[in-house]
Motif scaffolding. Structure first.
Motif, mmCIF file in Angstrom:
data_model
loop_
_atom_site.group_PDB
_atom_site.id
_atom_site.type_symbol
_atom_site.label_atom_id
_atom_site.label_comp_id
_atom_site.label_asym_id
_atom_site.label_seq_id
_atom_site.Cartn_x
_atom_site.Cartn_y
_atom_site.Cartn_z
ATOM 1 N N LYS A 95 4.752 -2.894 2.046
ATOM 2 C CA LYS A 95 5.547 -2.192 1.564
ATOM 3 C C LYS A 95 6.242 -3.328 0.277
ATOM 4 O O LYS A 95 7.297 -2.831 -0.191
ATOM 5 N N GLY A 96 5.942 -4.311 0.187
ATOM 6 C CA GLY A 96 6.739 -5.223 -0.807
ATOM 7 C C GLY A 96 7.727 -5.924 -0.175
ATOM 8 O O GLY A 96 8.743 -6.007 -1.515
ATOM 9 N N MET B 86 0.994 -1.308 -0.364
ATOM 10 C CA MET B 86 0.300 0.117 0.151
ATOM 11 C C MET B 86 0.729 0.685 -0.349
ATOM 12 O O MET B 86 0.343 2.080 -0.074
ATOM 13 N N SER B 87 2.570 1.306 -0.149
ATOM 14 C CA SER B 87 2.934 2.623 -0.172
ATOM 15 C C SER B 87 4.348 2.044 -0.505
ATOM 16 O O SER B 87 4.769 0.246 -0.470
ATOM 17 N N LYS C 132 1.123 -11.619 11.086
ATOM 18 C CA LYS C 132 0.889 -11.991 12.224
ATOM 19 C C LYS C 132 -0.060 -10.953 12.670
ATOM 20 O O LYS C 132 -1.099 -11.525 13.871
ATOM 21 N N ARG C 133 0.204 -10.022 12.983
ATOM 22 C CA ARG C 133 -0.995 -8.946 12.852
ATOM 23 C C ARG C 133 -2.586 -9.052 12.484
ATOM 24 O O ARG C 133 -3.433 -9.139 13.500
ATOM 25 N N ALA D 113 8.323 -12.385 -3.554
ATOM 26 C CA ALA D 113 9.219 -13.029 -2.307
ATOM 27 C C ALA D 113 8.418 -12.451 -0.746
ATOM 28 O O ALA D 113 8.312 -13.245 -0.035
ATOM 29 N N SER E 257 7.009 -15.652 1.992
ATOM 30 C CA SER E 257 7.492 -15.328 3.398
ATOM 31 C C SER E 257 6.085 -15.987 4.246
ATOM 32 O O SER E 257 5.704 -16.188 5.092
ATOM 33 N N PRO F 250 9.138 -8.702 2.444
ATOM 34 C CA PRO F 250 9.190 -10.220 3.126
ATOM 35 C C PRO F 250 8.752 -9.775 4.682
ATOM 36 O O PRO F 250 7.662 -10.859 5.501
ATOM 37 N N GLU F 251 9.826 -9.215 5.461
ATOM 38 C CA GLU F 251 9.307 -8.925 7.096
ATOM 39 C C GLU F 251 8.482 -7.684 7.214
ATOM 40 O O GLU F 251 7.574 -8.779 7.842
ATOM 41 N N GLU F 252 7.541 -7.289 6.511
ATOM 42 C CA GLU F 252 6.551 -6.475 6.580
ATOM 43 C C GLU F 252 5.034 -7.607 6.663
ATOM 44 O O GLU F 252 4.698 -7.578 7.179
ATOM 45 N N VAL G 75 5.388 -10.684 6.936
ATOM 46 C CA VAL G 75 4.828 -11.889 8.345
ATOM 47 C C VAL G 75 4.811 -10.853 9.129
ATOM 48 O O VAL G 75 3.639 -11.151 10.221
ATOM 49 N N SER G 76 5.240 -9.481 9.248
ATOM 50 C CA SER G 76 4.368 -8.717 10.597
ATOM 51 C C SER G 76 3.182 -8.858 10.360
ATOM 52 O O SER G 76 2.229 -8.529 10.915
#
Lengths: 328, 292, 380
Positions: free
Chosen positions: C84-85, C42-43, C95-96, C113, C117, C87-89, C91-92
């Motif tokens: 945000k494109g 989204m950003s 989870k949220r 990518a 994840s 992988p880490e975000e 997963v976050s």
């Protein structure tokens, strides 16, 4: 001593925190906080103690992440062995790059580290046979120590917390050692330090290599926790995030980067309620904080102490930030 | 080696390089006069492109006039940014100033995404698709315009610095701020004008380069990185250095991408900077304080 | 004494602190609607694609809700998450969605990518529909509740290569592909398939996902003198720049656009340079699917973008989930939902879609061409 009691209380609070979180998502945020704190502490060695701004730090995080991820997925090495090897690999890169880049200072050093970081990124992105290029590495096994596996956020939190405390203690010991005083002397006045017999270049190189080793360690833990890595981990936006964390918290202190990481993670999370305005508000608060609080959040505590002391006419204490050579 | 292709790649590189020069000139002026490493510089480039787009589409004003309006508006924004952020912080630590410029960059790019929308846009120029054949080389009119307008702007900047009253005040401030203040130069005014000039040049670059590519709210990141590389390589505060370094970077990227590897095109640029800085730590054209 | 600066500093610190407490204790009470998380970019650089996908999903949710919702009158509620494109975000965000907001179902995976994840974060826990990512591993190493809508590279290229060989008929081709999983796979597929029907492959260039100018690469490709240049670009702004610059460097040959990436925005941005260019896509407005018309009406009523393939994937994701929930009667009966979706063809906005045991969809693909700045389907 009040200082020690405060420290113990802080550590105890950090230990019970995940049990108060209530859900796994908050625990995940706590783990991310600790991860950022660890990486920010390593960056703080360069920014806070050496007084140089590096733009290549994320590249070392990436080297560590890729080293451990490749060793565990390609060679089947246990992640526990991958962890120190990741630190060694990142430190080796740190040694070579630091050896070249630390010959210059100021903005030139910043751009040199940016250049080396970008070259590492490009190689990672294009060496498809080794790194799988932009596809990244997936299915990275979780961290394990003997029969203990660190799959959940809570377990990972405690693992990184232990590392954060260790690195924090290391920094504290370092600052109060001869080497640490040499760091600060070099930061404050390099020519004067040289005239006192300090080898400025070697001192800086040592700090840089230690910082990159810790960054590599953090990268490896990240890889085993998130289980997927792509070359984006080395991107400039990650460096910017870490620089924000260190300076907002208070560079040159130990509490600062940890606090900065908490504010960074917590604020971005809390601002989700703002919807599309989230990043705009974040940037505005960031700019505002820098303008009104140039020494970072820890300087708030220092200011309070200063006024408090002046009011009560007490002798100067051994406060945490000042002992570690606060930002001014 | 095919001579036509080689000449074409050189021409491509010179045009790209001239755009880098235009971005870098403002950055190097701000550093020379204010001693500020301004990470928000790329955002003024982005604003220049977007304002040209909006003035062109919403008000129906033709491209060249829109570009001029964009440069003037962004110059005014530069004065405001200096007044609100950089002037109050001028005595603070360099990292503090740097982070404040990083914060400003985030603010403008995210605000831009909110205001302008995330969709890519195209700055319409009558010259964009008109192909010119110059000997064996093919360039669009727009790309020739990028080069020519940049040359005119740089000559203007040179004459301004050399002969105008404000130019002389800027050079004096760059050489010795305290001395300049003692002789009665209004430092605050000089800072403001320098920012206006730098941001106006960045906006002009955005308005000129806009029609050769697509624009989106994060193009500022690209611009500021290229600008920095050029400024550092040319020597901080050196306009002449920025000119040579920018053209050199453009040509080397183009030849590197053309004959070595496209994937490593950016890395080749960075490798060149590393070599230059290890050979001359202060850049190609830097010897002492001041604007050159 | 507190100076003005200290006061301001305290105010700034308070401003930093207050929203933290406000945000952590969000409400999470179970509500009657069926809650679906839409996780997308989204950003950042992929923000436009994320916006289109979300709009498509929102329009379809509105259509379904207007007809009485799912599982006996429950409305569909979409919750948006930004990955945000990265992988880490991703997963976050997952989870949220699962642990904080307690959503019933997940739509995500616009980029490979992130999808890779995301599938680990949701493994065997929640029904997850991946949208546009084409990485084979997403479904090859998926999980029992994972579905992916977009055709894989192999499915697309089998269809499109026939059209290139039989209708476009270039004598030789040079490739301009993005350097990522999809771009590399795409080159591999078409090199094989086009060589098989006698088309000469003159060469290829890989450009980076962050590149903004393509003159260097295109100059190289033009010098090879190919009969056609094949462009593989997902990112709309990169695609539009490439198509324009192909013409701006004076190339006069044929241009072939990669399958799955033709959209109205691209045509608008590319000026005349896409005229008569072919592509292949599962999305055509006149495909005759029953939900296409109401969805198009709803979409055009609510949003100012033109309906696109990415938007239709968002819509299709909502549709297949609604189908599964209706069949199972409960948005939490994941085994039943997954079984229902795999058991029979699911009617959607893009026609009937079949899921394999791994959750991979088979889509009907159409040949399209840009004519007078409109994307029209080409029928024999």
């Amino acid at each position: 001593m009040g200082h020690t009691v405060g420290m113990a209380g802080g550590v105890a609070a950090l230990c019970v925190l995940p049990f108060l979180a209530g859900n796994a998502y908050l625990e995940h945020l706590l783990a991310l906080w600790m991860l950022y704190a660890l990486l920010a502490l390593s960056l703080n060695i360069v920014i806070g103690y050496l007084g140089e701004l590096t733009f290549g730090h994320a590249a070392f995080v990436g080297v560590g992440a890729y080293t451990s991820a490749l060793l565990s997925t390609q060679l089947g090495l246990p992640p526990l062995l991958g962890l120190p090897l990741a630190a060694v690999a990142a430190a080796l890169f740190g040694l070579v790059i630091g050896y070249a880049a630390l010959r210059v200072v100021g903005p030139q050093f910043t751009i040199l580290t940016l250049g080396f970081g970008s070259i590492l990124y490009t190689i990672t992105n294009n060496w498809v046979d080794l790194t799988r290029g932009p596809m990244g590495i997936s299915d990275i096994p979780p961290m394990a120590i003997g029969p203990m596996t660190f799959t959940s956020a809570r377990e990972t939190y405690f693992l990184i917390l232990a590392l954060v405390l260790a690195v924090g203690f290391l920094c504290h010991a370092l600052v109060n050692s001869r080497t640490g005083r040499a760091f600060l002397a070099v930061r404050e006045n390099a020519p004067l330090a040289a005239s006192l017999g300090i080898n400025v270049f070697h001192t800086k190189l040592l700090g840089f290599v230690v910082a990159t080793a810790i960054a590599g360690l953090g990268g490896a833990i990240y890889a085993h926790y998130i289980k997927v890595i792509t070359p984006d981990i080395m991107g400039v936006q990650n460096v910017a995030a870490l620089i924000i964390v260190v300076i907002i918290g208070g560079r040159g202190t130990i509490v600062g980067p940890i606090l900065g990481a908490l504010v960074y993670i917590g604020l971005l999370e809390a601002l989700r309620v703002a919807g599309p305005l989230r990043m705009v508000i974040f940037a505005a608060l960031l700019t505002g904080t820098v303008v009104f609080l140039p020494g970072g959040l820890v300087s708030l505590w220092q200011r309070w102490r200063t006024t408090h002391k002046a009011d009560n006419n007490l002798p100067a204490g051994n406060g945490v930030p000042s002992a570690e050579g606060g930002a001014e | 080696m095919d001579v036509t292709v080689f000449a074409q790649q050189i021409a491509n590189g010179l045009v790209n390089g001239m755009a880098y020069v235009l971005i870098a000139t403002g950055l190097t002026l701000v550093f020379g006069v204010l001693r500020i490493v301004n990470f928000a510089h790329g955002e003024f480039y982005m604003l220049g492109a977007y304002i040209t787009y909006f003035v062109g589409t919403l008000l129906g004003i033709d491209y060249l006039a829109a570009a001029a309006i964009a440069a003037v508006v962004v110059a005014a924004l530069g004065i405001a940014a200096n007044k609100l952020i950089f002037w109050p912080l001028r005595r603070d630590h360099e990292f503090t100033i740097l982070l404040s410029s990083l914060g400003l960059a985030l603010l403008i790019s995210n605000g831009g995404e909110l205001l302008f929308g995330a969709d890519p846009k195209y700055v319409d120029s009558p010259f964009a698709d008109e192909v010119l054949d110059i000997g064996a080389i093919t360039l669009t009119q727009q790309r020739v315009l990028v080069f020519a307008a940049a040359v005119v702007a740089l000559i203007g900047v040179y004459l301004f610095l050399r002969y105008s009253r404000f130019g002389k005040m800027m050079r004096a401030t760059a050489q010795n701020p305290d001395g300049a203040a003692l002789t009665g130069i209004n430092i605050k005014l000089v800072h403001g004008y320098t920012f206006a000039l730098a941001c106006g040049l960045a906006a002009l670059a955005g308005a000129l380069v806009g029609p050769t590519v697509m624009i989106f709210p994060t193009i500022g990141n690209w611009a500021v990185l290229k600008g920095f590389i050029v400024v550092i390589m040319g020597g901080l505060g050196s306009v002449t250095g920025a000119l040579f370094a920018g053209l050199l970077l453009g040509v080397i990227e183009s030849l590197g991408g053309g004959y070595i590897s496209l994937g490593f095109m950016e890395a080749i640029g960075y490798a060149m900077i590393i070599v230059v800085l290890l050979w001359r730590p202060n850049g190609l054209f830097s010897t002492a304080r001041g604007l050159r | 004494m507190f100076g003005r600066r200290t006061l301001l500093a305290t105010a700034a610190a308070l401003a930093l602190a207050i929203p933290m407490f406000g945000g952590l204790g969000g409400a999470k009470a179970q509500q009657p609607p069926v809650r679906i998380a839409v996780i997308g970019p989204m950003s950042g650089t992929g923000a436009f694609d994320g916006q289109l996908g979300l709009e498509g999903a929102q329009a379809m949710a509105a259509v379904i809700n207007a007809k009485g919702g799912v599982a006996g009158g429950r409305k569909i509620e979409l919750l948006t998450y930004d990955d945000k494109g990265s992988p880490e975000e991703g997963v976050s965000a997952a989870k949220r969605a699962m642990e904080q907001d307690n959503v019933d179902l997940i739509i995500g995976g616009w980029f490979s990518a992130v999808a890779l994840s995301l599938k680990e974060a949701t493994r065997d826990k929640i029904v997850t529909v991946m949208t546009s990512s084409q990485h084979p591993k997403v479904t090859e190493e998926g999980h029992k509740y994972l579905f992916r809508l977009n055709a894989t590279s192999a499915m697309m290229s089998d269809f499109y290569s026939k059209a290139i060989c039989e209708r476009i008929k270039p004598k030789s081709v040079a490739f301009m592909n993005v350097n990522d999983d999809w771009g590399r796979l795409d080159l591999e597929n078409y090199t094989k398939l086009l060589t098989n029907c006698g088309i000469e492959i003159k060469g290829h260039e890989f450009y980076n996902r962050t590149d903004t100018d393509f003159n260097t690469a295109l100059t190289k490709l033009k010098a090879l003198n190919p009969d056609a240049i094949y462009v593989a670009a997902i990112n709309t702004s990169q695609g539009a720049t490439i198509y324009r610059q192909i013409r701006q460097i004076g190339y006069r040959g044929k241009v072939i656009a990669s399958a799955g990436n033709m959209n109205p925005k691209l045509v608008e941005l590319s000026g005349n340079s896409l005229e008569n260019v072919y592509s292949a896509t599962p999305f055509t407005e006149d495909n005759g699917a029953p939900t296409m018309k109401p969805w198009l009406e709803e979409y055009r009523k609510s949003f100012k973008n033109e309906p696109s393939f990415i938007a239709s994937l968002g819509a299709q994701a909502v549709e297949v989930l609604a189908f599964g929930v209706n069949a199972a009667g409960d948005p939490r009966a994941y085994d039943k939902i997954a079984a229902a979706m795999k058991a029979q063809p699911v009617p959607t906005v893009l026609g009937e879609v079949r899921f394999s045991d791994q959750g991979q969809a088979t889509q009907t693909i159409h040949l399209v061409q840009v004519q007078k700045k409109q994307i029209v389907s080409v029928r024999d």
